[in-house]
Design a protein around this motif. Structure first.
Motif, PDB file in Angstrom:
ATOM      1  N   THR A  23       1.097  -1.225  -0.082  1.00 33.60           N
ATOM      2  CA  THR A  23      -0.096   0.137   0.063  1.00 33.60           C
ATOM      3  C   THR A  23       0.848   1.213   0.005  1.00 33.60           C
ATOM      4  O   THR A  23       0.293   2.325  -0.093  1.00 33.60           O
ATOM      5  CB  THR A  23      -0.715  -0.106   1.267  1.00 33.60           C
ATOM      6  OG1 THR A  23      -0.142  -0.066   2.488  1.00 33.60           O
ATOM      7  CG2 THR A  23      -1.910  -1.117   1.423  1.00 33.60           C
ATOM      8  N   GLY A  52      -9.618   2.375  -4.971  1.00 33.13           N
ATOM      9  CA  GLY A  52      -8.520   1.377  -5.021  1.00 33.13           C
ATOM     10  C   GLY A  52      -8.964   0.209  -5.855  1.00 33.13           C
ATOM     11  O   GLY A  52      -9.799  -0.412  -5.914  1.00 33.13           O
ATOM     12  N   HIS A  53      -7.620  -0.331  -6.417  1.00 28.80           N
ATOM     13  CA  HIS A  53      -7.927  -1.694  -7.208  1.00 28.80           C
ATOM     14  C   HIS A  53      -6.637  -2.496  -7.243  1.00 28.80           C
ATOM     15  O   HIS A  53      -5.678  -1.813  -6.743  1.00 28.80           O
ATOM     16  CB  HIS A  53      -7.740  -1.127  -8.914  1.00 28.80           C
ATOM     17  CG  HIS A  53      -9.154  -0.309  -9.127  1.00 28.80           C
ATOM     18  ND1 HIS A  53     -10.276  -0.925  -9.444  1.00 28.80           N
ATOM     19  CD2 HIS A  53      -9.293   0.995  -9.199  1.00 28.80           C
ATOM     20  CE1 HIS A  53     -11.321   0.127  -9.619  1.00 28.80           C
ATOM     21  NE2 HIS A  53     -10.549   1.332  -9.440  1.00 28.80           N
ATOM     22  N   THR A  54      -6.494  -3.839  -7.484  1.00 28.03           N
ATOM     23  CA  THR A  54      -5.613  -4.796  -7.522  1.00 28.03           C
ATOM     24  C   THR A  54      -5.539  -5.541  -8.674  1.00 28.03           C
ATOM     25  O   THR A  54      -6.629  -5.514  -9.387  1.00 28.03           O
ATOM     26  CB  THR A  54      -5.688  -5.513  -6.152  1.00 28.03           C
ATOM     27  OG1 THR A  54      -6.932  -6.667  -6.585  1.00 28.03           O
ATOM     28  CG2 THR A  54      -6.091  -5.102  -4.676  1.00 28.03           C
ATOM     29  N   ASN A  63      -7.653  -9.043  -1.714  1.00 24.95           N
ATOM     30  CA  ASN A  63      -7.343  -7.994  -2.744  1.00 24.95           C
ATOM     31  C   ASN A  63      -8.460  -6.977  -2.428  1.00 24.95           C
ATOM     32  O   ASN A  63      -8.321  -5.777  -2.472  1.00 24.95           O
ATOM     33  CB  ASN A  63      -7.840  -8.624  -4.158  1.00 24.95           C
ATOM     34  CG  ASN A  63      -6.562  -9.445  -4.631  1.00 24.95           C
ATOM     35  OD1 ASN A  63      -5.436  -9.098  -4.030  1.00 24.95           O
ATOM     36  ND2 ASN A  63      -6.484 -10.285  -5.340  1.00 24.95           N
ATOM     37  N   GLN A  64      -9.587  -7.308  -1.861  1.00 21.75           N
ATOM     38  CA  GLN A  64     -10.568  -6.273  -1.525  1.00 21.75           C
ATOM     39  C   GLN A  64     -10.208  -5.345  -0.332  1.00 21.75           C
ATOM     40  O   GLN A  64     -10.058  -4.188  -0.235  1.00 21.75           O
ATOM     41  CB  GLN A  64     -12.062  -6.959  -1.084  1.00 21.75           C
ATOM     42  CG  GLN A  64     -13.177  -6.012  -0.611  1.00 21.75           C
ATOM     43  CD  GLN A  64     -13.469  -5.325  -1.890  1.00 21.75           C
ATOM     44  OE1 GLN A  64     -13.517  -5.564  -2.824  1.00 21.75           O
ATOM     45  NE2 GLN A  64     -13.682  -3.722  -1.323  1.00 21.75           N
ATOM     46  N   SER A  67      -7.383  -3.341  -1.831  1.00 22.48           N
ATOM     47  CA  SER A  67      -7.625  -2.022  -2.692  1.00 22.48           C
ATOM     48  C   SER A  67      -8.190  -1.033  -1.732  1.00 22.48           C
ATOM     49  O   SER A  67      -8.175   0.112  -1.987  1.00 22.48           O
ATOM     50  CB  SER A  67      -8.779  -2.633  -3.643  1.00 22.48           C
ATOM     51  OG  SER A  67      -9.899  -2.949  -2.965  1.00 22.48           O
ATOM     52  N   ARG A  70      -5.264   0.808  -0.146  1.00 21.71           N
ATOM     53  CA  ARG A  70      -4.712   1.573  -1.295  1.00 21.71           C
ATOM     54  C   ARG A  70      -5.352   2.983  -1.299  1.00 21.71           C
ATOM     55  O   ARG A  70      -4.620   4.147  -1.159  1.00 21.71           O
ATOM     56  CB  ARG A  70      -4.587   0.981  -2.439  1.00 21.71           C
ATOM     57  CG  ARG A  70      -3.519  -0.145  -2.521  1.00 21.71           C
ATOM     58  CD  ARG A  70      -3.278  -0.683  -3.821  1.00 21.71           C
ATOM     59  NE  ARG A  70      -2.349  -1.739  -3.726  1.00 21.71           N
ATOM     60  CZ  ARG A  70      -2.044  -2.573  -4.594  1.00 21.71           C
ATOM     61  NH1 ARG A  70      -2.853  -3.092  -5.368  1.00 21.71           N
ATOM     62  NH2 ARG A  70      -0.843  -3.771  -4.234  1.00 21.71           N
ATOM     63  N   GLY A  92     -12.757   0.510  -2.241  1.00 23.62           N
ATOM     64  CA  GLY A  92     -11.982  -0.550  -2.803  1.00 23.62           C
ATOM     65  C   GLY A  92     -12.921  -1.576  -3.719  1.00 23.62           C
ATOM     66  O   GLY A  92     -13.896  -1.987  -3.462  1.00 23.62           O
ATOM     67  N   GLU A  95      -9.975  -7.006  -7.230  1.00 20.79           N
ATOM     68  CA  GLU A  95      -9.637  -7.454  -8.465  1.00 20.79           C
ATOM     69  C   GLU A  95     -10.838  -6.981  -9.734  1.00 20.79           C
ATOM     70  O   GLU A  95     -10.594  -7.839 -10.642  1.00 20.79           O
ATOM     71  CB  GLU A  95      -9.258  -8.588  -8.432  1.00 20.79           C
ATOM     72  CG  GLU A  95     -10.275  -9.650  -8.030  1.00 20.79           C
ATOM     73  CD  GLU A  95      -9.409 -11.075  -7.745  1.00 20.79           C
ATOM     74  OE1 GLU A  95      -9.811 -12.004  -8.397  1.00 20.79           O
ATOM     75  OE2 GLU A  95      -8.748 -11.305  -6.775  1.00 20.79           O
ATOM     76  N   ARG A 112      -2.804  -2.595 -10.449  1.00 24.55           N
ATOM     77  CA  ARG A 112      -2.426  -2.280  -9.106  1.00 24.55           C
ATOM     78  C   ARG A 112      -2.598  -0.701  -8.824  1.00 24.55           C
ATOM     79  O   ARG A 112      -1.297  -0.161  -9.238  1.00 24.55           O
ATOM     80  CB  ARG A 112      -1.078  -2.864  -8.668  1.00 24.55           C
ATOM     81  CG  ARG A 112      -1.248  -4.294  -8.555  1.00 24.55           C
ATOM     82  CD  ARG A 112       0.102  -4.797  -7.873  1.00 24.55           C
ATOM     83  NE  ARG A 112       1.201  -4.599  -8.542  1.00 24.55           N
ATOM     84  CZ  ARG A 112       2.089  -5.347  -9.457  1.00 24.55           C
ATOM     85  NH1 ARG A 112       1.501  -6.456  -9.640  1.00 24.55           N
ATOM     86  NH2 ARG A 112       3.050  -4.691 -10.056  1.00 24.55           N
ATOM     87  N   VAL A 114      -4.826   3.179  -8.328  1.00 26.63           N
ATOM     88  CA  VAL A 114      -6.229   3.967  -7.657  1.00 26.63           C
ATOM     89  C   VAL A 114      -6.780   4.853  -8.813  1.00 26.63           C
ATOM     90  O   VAL A 114      -5.868   5.330  -9.804  1.00 26.63           O
ATOM     91  CB  VAL A 114      -5.598   4.917  -6.461  1.00 26.63           C
ATOM     92  CG1 VAL A 114      -5.265   4.122  -5.194  1.00 26.63           C
ATOM     93  CG2 VAL A 114      -4.701   5.914  -6.814  1.00 26.63           C
TER      94      VAL A 114
END
Length: 120
Positions: A23, A52-54, A63-64, A67, A70, A92, A95, A112, A114
């Protein structure tokens, strides 16, 4: 903000990427984040959401959470640089919203990220 300003925000945000599973803000993103702060400050009556994303590596639950973290880190950066926290929110998406296929290193790196958008 005009559609042009919103497009600029979207373009800037594409360059704010994260290392796998991290992060922490990359050094090369600092100038871009400062430029975004300038835009946010210029429109004191507008509210913004940081998304936020992954990439797809790891569990959906991991991943949630990543995100969300982030997005929160970027909100913290904005508020520590003069943007009123009441004008910002974060969310977030894990994915679920890739901008590239997750089958290459480059694609995963692009996912990965924002995004900074005008709140509707």
């Amino acid at each position: 903000p005009s559609e042009e300003v919103q497009a600029t925000l979207a373009s800037y945000a594409k360059t704010i990427n994260f290392d796998y599973g991290k992060t922490s803000i990359k050094e090369e993103a600092s100038k871009t984040l400062q430029a975004i702060v300038e835009i946010l400050v210029k429109y004191p009556n507008a509210n913004f959401v940081v998304e936020g994303h992954t990439d797809s590596v790891g569990s959906m639950a991991f991943n949630q959470k990543l995100s969300e973290q982030r997005a929160a880190v970027i909100v913290d950066f904005f508020t520590s640089n003069g943007v009123d926290v009441s004008r910002l929110s974060s969310v977030g998406f894990g994915e679920t919203s890739p901008v590239s296929p997750n089958d290459t290193k480059e694609g995963m790196a692009q996912n990965r990220r924002v995004e900074v958008k005008l709140a509707k």
